[in-house]
Design a protein around this motif. Structure first.
Motif, PDB file in Angstrom:
ATOM      1  N   GLU A 177       0.935  -1.112  -0.112  1.00 29.86           N
ATOM      2  CA  GLU A 177       0.041   0.031  -0.026  1.00 29.86           C
ATOM      3  C   GLU A 177       0.837   1.147   0.076  1.00 29.86           C
ATOM      4  OE1 GLU A 177      -3.350   2.287   2.632  1.00 29.86           O
ATOM      5  OE2 GLU A 177      -2.523   0.403   3.399  1.00 29.86           O
ATOM      6  N   VAL A 178       0.293   2.331  -0.756  1.00 24.09           N
ATOM      7  CA  VAL A 178       1.155   3.467  -0.711  1.00 24.09           C
ATOM      8  C   VAL A 178      -0.018   4.690  -0.485  1.00 24.09           C
ATOM      9  CG1 VAL A 178       3.235   2.957  -2.253  1.00 24.09           C
ATOM     10  CG2 VAL A 178       1.176   3.785  -3.219  1.00 24.09           C
ATOM     11  N   VAL A 179       0.537   5.880   0.017  1.00 20.51           N
ATOM     12  CA  VAL A 179      -0.488   6.853   0.033  1.00 20.51           C
ATOM     13  C   VAL A 179      -0.192   7.824  -0.849  1.00 20.51           C
ATOM     14  CG1 VAL A 179      -1.350   8.755   1.797  1.00 20.51           C
ATOM     15  CG2 VAL A 179      -0.618   6.626   2.637  1.00 20.51           C
ATOM     16  N   LEU A 180      -1.264   8.377  -1.597  1.00 16.57           N
ATOM     17  CA  LEU A 180      -0.878   9.478  -2.314  1.00 16.57           C
ATOM     18  C   LEU A 180      -1.614  10.852  -1.818  1.00 16.57           C
ATOM     19  CD1 LEU A 180      -2.052   7.852  -5.745  1.00 16.57           C
ATOM     20  CD2 LEU A 180       0.231   8.215  -5.036  1.00 16.57           C
ATOM     21  N   PRO A 181      -0.742  11.349  -1.317  1.00 18.82           N
ATOM     22  CA  PRO A 181      -1.120  12.420  -0.283  1.00 18.82           C
ATOM     23  C   PRO A 181      -1.650  13.698  -1.100  1.00 18.82           C
ATOM     24  CG  PRO A 181       1.158  12.508  -0.264  1.00 18.82           C
ATOM     25  CD  PRO A 181       0.708  11.506  -1.160  1.00 18.82           C
ATOM     26  N   ARG A 182      -2.756  14.377  -0.412  1.00 21.67           N
ATOM     27  CA  ARG A 182      -3.023  15.640  -1.091  1.00 21.67           C
ATOM     28  C   ARG A 182      -1.978  16.713  -0.681  1.00 21.67           C
ATOM     29  NH1 ARG A 182      -7.671  17.190   2.272  1.00 21.67           N
ATOM     30  NH2 ARG A 182      -8.025  18.926   0.895  1.00 21.67           N
ATOM     31  N   SER A 183      -1.955  17.641  -1.459  1.00 25.31           N
ATOM     32  CA  SER A 183      -0.983  18.719  -1.077  1.00 25.31           C
ATOM     33  C   SER A 183      -1.508  20.079  -1.498  1.00 25.31           C
ATOM     34  CB  SER A 183       0.364  18.550  -1.514  1.00 25.31           C
ATOM     35  OG  SER A 183       0.409  18.458  -3.238  1.00 25.31           O
ATOM     36  N   LEU A 184      -1.037  21.037  -1.013  1.00 23.62           N
ATOM     37  CA  LEU A 184      -1.422  22.504  -1.404  1.00 23.62           C
ATOM     38  C   LEU A 184      -0.631  22.978  -2.637  1.00 23.62           C
ATOM     39  CD1 LEU A 184      -0.906  24.120   2.027  1.00 23.62           C
ATOM     40  CD2 LEU A 184      -2.892  23.557   0.957  1.00 23.62           C
ATOM     41  N   SER A 185      -1.347  23.687  -3.344  1.00 21.80           N
ATOM     42  CA  SER A 185      -0.906  24.167  -4.673  1.00 21.80           C
ATOM     43  C   SER A 185       0.084  25.286  -4.345  1.00 21.80           C
ATOM     44  CB  SER A 185      -2.166  24.710  -5.283  1.00 21.80           C
ATOM     45  OG  SER A 185      -2.773  25.956  -4.528  1.00 21.80           O
ATOM     46  N   PRO A 186       0.915  25.580  -5.325  1.00 21.47           N
ATOM     47  CA  PRO A 186       1.903  26.235  -5.029  1.00 21.47           C
ATOM     48  C   PRO A 186       1.354  27.931  -4.433  1.00 21.47           C
ATOM     49  CG  PRO A 186       2.187  25.297  -7.144  1.00 21.47           C
ATOM     50  CD  PRO A 186       1.040  25.046  -6.801  1.00 21.47           C
ATOM     51  N   GLU A 187       0.227  28.336  -5.016  1.00 24.59           N
ATOM     52  CA  GLU A 187      -0.378  29.472  -4.632  1.00 24.59           C
ATOM     53  C   GLU A 187      -0.907  29.373  -3.204  1.00 24.59           C
ATOM     54  OE1 GLU A 187      -1.804  27.770  -7.403  1.00 24.59           O
ATOM     55  OE2 GLU A 187      -0.536  28.775  -8.850  1.00 24.59           O
ATOM     56  N   LYS A 188      -1.456  28.375  -2.852  1.00 19.64           N
ATOM     57  CA  LYS A 188      -1.898  28.232  -1.184  1.00 19.64           C
ATOM     58  C   LYS A 188      -0.598  28.024  -0.423  1.00 19.64           C
ATOM     59  CE  LYS A 188      -6.431  26.395  -1.460  1.00 19.64           C
ATOM     60  NZ  LYS A 188      -6.900  26.324  -3.004  1.00 19.64           N
ATOM     61  N   TYR A 198      -0.287  30.655   2.713  1.00 16.16           N
ATOM     62  CA  TYR A 198      -0.286  30.176   4.028  1.00 16.16           C
ATOM     63  C   TYR A 198       1.252  29.610   4.388  1.00 16.16           C
ATOM     64  CZ  TYR A 198      -5.171  29.821   2.985  1.00 16.16           C
ATOM     65  OH  TYR A 198      -6.447  29.894   2.369  1.00 16.16           O
ATOM     66  N   SER A 199       1.971  30.543   3.768  1.00 15.59           N
ATOM     67  CA  SER A 199       3.311  30.170   4.196  1.00 15.59           C
ATOM     68  C   SER A 199       3.889  30.232   5.661  1.00 15.59           C
ATOM     69  CB  SER A 199       4.638  30.822   3.235  1.00 15.59           C
ATOM     70  OG  SER A 199       4.169  32.222   3.845  1.00 15.59           O
ATOM     71  N   ARG A 200       3.126  31.178   6.246  1.00 13.16           N
ATOM     72  CA  ARG A 200       3.390  31.479   7.726  1.00 13.16           C
ATOM     73  C   ARG A 200       2.840  30.351   8.802  1.00 13.16           C
ATOM     74  NH1 ARG A 200       6.193  34.350   4.840  1.00 13.16           N
ATOM     75  NH2 ARG A 200       7.073  36.170   5.494  1.00 13.16           N
ATOM     76  N   HIS A 201       1.716  29.611   7.890  1.00 14.46           N
ATOM     77  CA  HIS A 201       1.331  28.595   8.833  1.00 14.46           C
ATOM     78  C   HIS A 201       2.218  27.541   8.733  1.00 14.46           C
ATOM     79  CE1 HIS A 201      -3.386  29.788   9.685  1.00 14.46           C
ATOM     80  NE2 HIS A 201      -2.337  30.060  10.455  1.00 14.46           N
ATOM     81  N   LEU A 202       2.733  27.179   7.170  1.00 17.28           N
ATOM     82  CA  LEU A 202       3.494  26.209   6.867  1.00 17.28           C
ATOM     83  C   LEU A 202       4.680  25.882   7.720  1.00 17.28           C
ATOM     84  CD1 LEU A 202       2.993  25.786   3.060  1.00 17.28           C
ATOM     85  CD2 LEU A 202       1.412  25.267   4.917  1.00 17.28           C
ATOM     86  N   LEU A 203       5.282  27.296   8.105  1.00 16.56           N
ATOM     87  CA  LEU A 203       6.475  27.465   9.025  1.00 16.56           C
ATOM     88  C   LEU A 203       6.435  26.859  10.239  1.00 16.56           C
ATOM     89  CD1 LEU A 203       7.837  30.738   7.438  1.00 16.56           C
ATOM     90  CD2 LEU A 203       8.891  28.479   7.206  1.00 16.56           C
TER      91      LEU A 203
END
Ligand code: ZN
Length: 382
Positions: free
Chosen positions: A112-123, A127-132
């Motif tokens: 089994e593998v997981v294909l994760p969702r991820s944020l688009s470059p715009e998002k 939200y970069s200050r949350h991602l940090l």
């Protein structure tokens, strides 16, 4: 000087390797993906954490603080993870293995593998200050974008709450309010403006939010919360309710409904220079009626429309409510459950009172006496 190949062979001789089948039998092991972010985003092992090789030394203690816990490192084919395993061994990890054949072999074997969702470059940028912040990061931001917060009231408390919830990227915000924006609101209700005087508050707030963050879906309910509509509105599915009601009938209605719908409520109230905040989480701490089983007699209740308030106070209390709502949505920190936070703007003092669940509570107690909605009337003209 050894060649890369020779070095890899030497390192592989010094570390332990495990194949895909063996890795699955390792009890309590933490799987660490040491590939680059773009590789991780294309798919990874279920339950794995991502720490790219370049950040391994600095971040491993954060994800695997216990040096005795088995750690399985993997990369694409098992080379980078071999070097990583050597590094962790040098850092004192006692139970490190490298996944032989890496992610490629794992997938080839049909595991089994997981294909994760991820944020688009715009998002990612927005939200970069949350991602940090490690406690939020991409997973937390995705949770926020999936979360649904219902605001009761688009007034003093609802104003900062709606703005900060929207700015944070809460995916759906519901707003319940029957009022129209008037001049006396603008001293504190910062989601509204001169442009929206005379408009319904829900429309005014929706307009401001749309200009701030188009990622947010706003559902408006231009109605006063009553026993007639409360189930319909709560049934639409909310993770958190932010109660910014300015009157007792609504507060009791929100409380009873939230207990029966099992939705946490971030409660806030303000009067002149004083405000309070707490979180009522059904089944985990008191509800509003544990504290105040019944509303005060109408003649003793402060008249809502006439209650004076320092303009910034709802900004402070509403922001604290939003902070609690965001924590609940992401699932981090210690919310104000069973704790009533009091703030006095005149003395600039915070204090905290412990509040207990009441086993005799008429709604959330062992033997509830209130099992239907009560429409209290006569407190406020509005
Ligand atoms: Zn209760």
């Amino acid at each position: 000087m050894p060649t890369y190949r020779e070095l890899l062979q030497r390192v592989k001789g010094e570390i332990a390797e495990v194949d895909a089948r063996g890795a699955q039998d390792l009890d309590g092991a933490i799987f660490v993906d040491v590939r680059e972010r773009d590789e991780w985003e294309e798919g990874h092992l279920p339950g794995a954490v991502h720490v790219s090789r370049g950040n391994l030394e600095s971040r491993i203690e954060g994800v695997a603080p216990d040096r005795e816990q088995p750690v399985v490192l993997y990369c694409a084919v098992g080379a980078r993870s071999a070097f990583a395993a050597k590094t962790l061994t040098e850092l004192g990890y006692e139970n490190v293995t490298s996944l032989a054949g890496g992610f490629t072999d794992w997938k080839r074997n049909g595991y089994e593998v997981v294909l994760p969702r991820s944020l688009s470059p715009e998002k990612r940028t927005r939200y970069s200050r949350h991602l940090l912040i490690p406690e939020i990061g991409e997973a937390g931001q995705l949770k926020l974008l999936d979360s649904r917060v219902l605001l009761i009231g688009a007034g003093g408390l609802g104003s900062p709450a709606s703005l900060y919830l929207a700015a944070a990227g809460v995916g759906r915000i519901g707003i319940v309010d029957a009022d129209i924006v008037d001049e006396t609101n603008l001293q504190r209700q910062i989601v509204h403006s001169l442009d929206t005087l005379g408009s319904p508050k829900v429309d005014s707030a929706q307009r401001t939010i749309a200009a701030l963050n188009p990622d947010v879906e706003v559902r408006t309910y231009r109605e006063r919360l009553t026993s007639e509509n409360v189930d319909r509105i709560l049934d639409e599915g909310w993770d958190v309710i932010v109660d910014g009601a300015d009157n007792f009938p609504t507060r009791y209605l929100v409380n009873d409904a939230s207990v029966w719908h099992d939705i946490p409520v971030v409660h806030g109230s303000i009067y002149r220079f004083e405000g309070q905040v707490t979180v009522f989480k059904p089944g985990d701490g008191p509800c509003y009626r544990c504290l105040f089983p019944e509303p005060p007699p109408a003649e003793l209740a402060p008249s809502c429309a006439e209650g004076g308030v320092l303009g910034v106070l709802p900004g402070i209390i509403g922001s604290l409510q939003t902070s609690e709502a965001l924590k609940l949505a992401v699932g981090i920190g210690d919310p104000l459950i069973g704790r009533l936070l009091l703030f006095d703007a005149l003395t600039t003092e915070f204090s905290e009172v412990r509040v207990q669940r009441n086993p005799d509570c008429p709604v959330c107690g062992e033997d509830p006496t209130i099992t239907e909605y009560v429409d209290y009337v006569g407190f406020c003209a509005r």
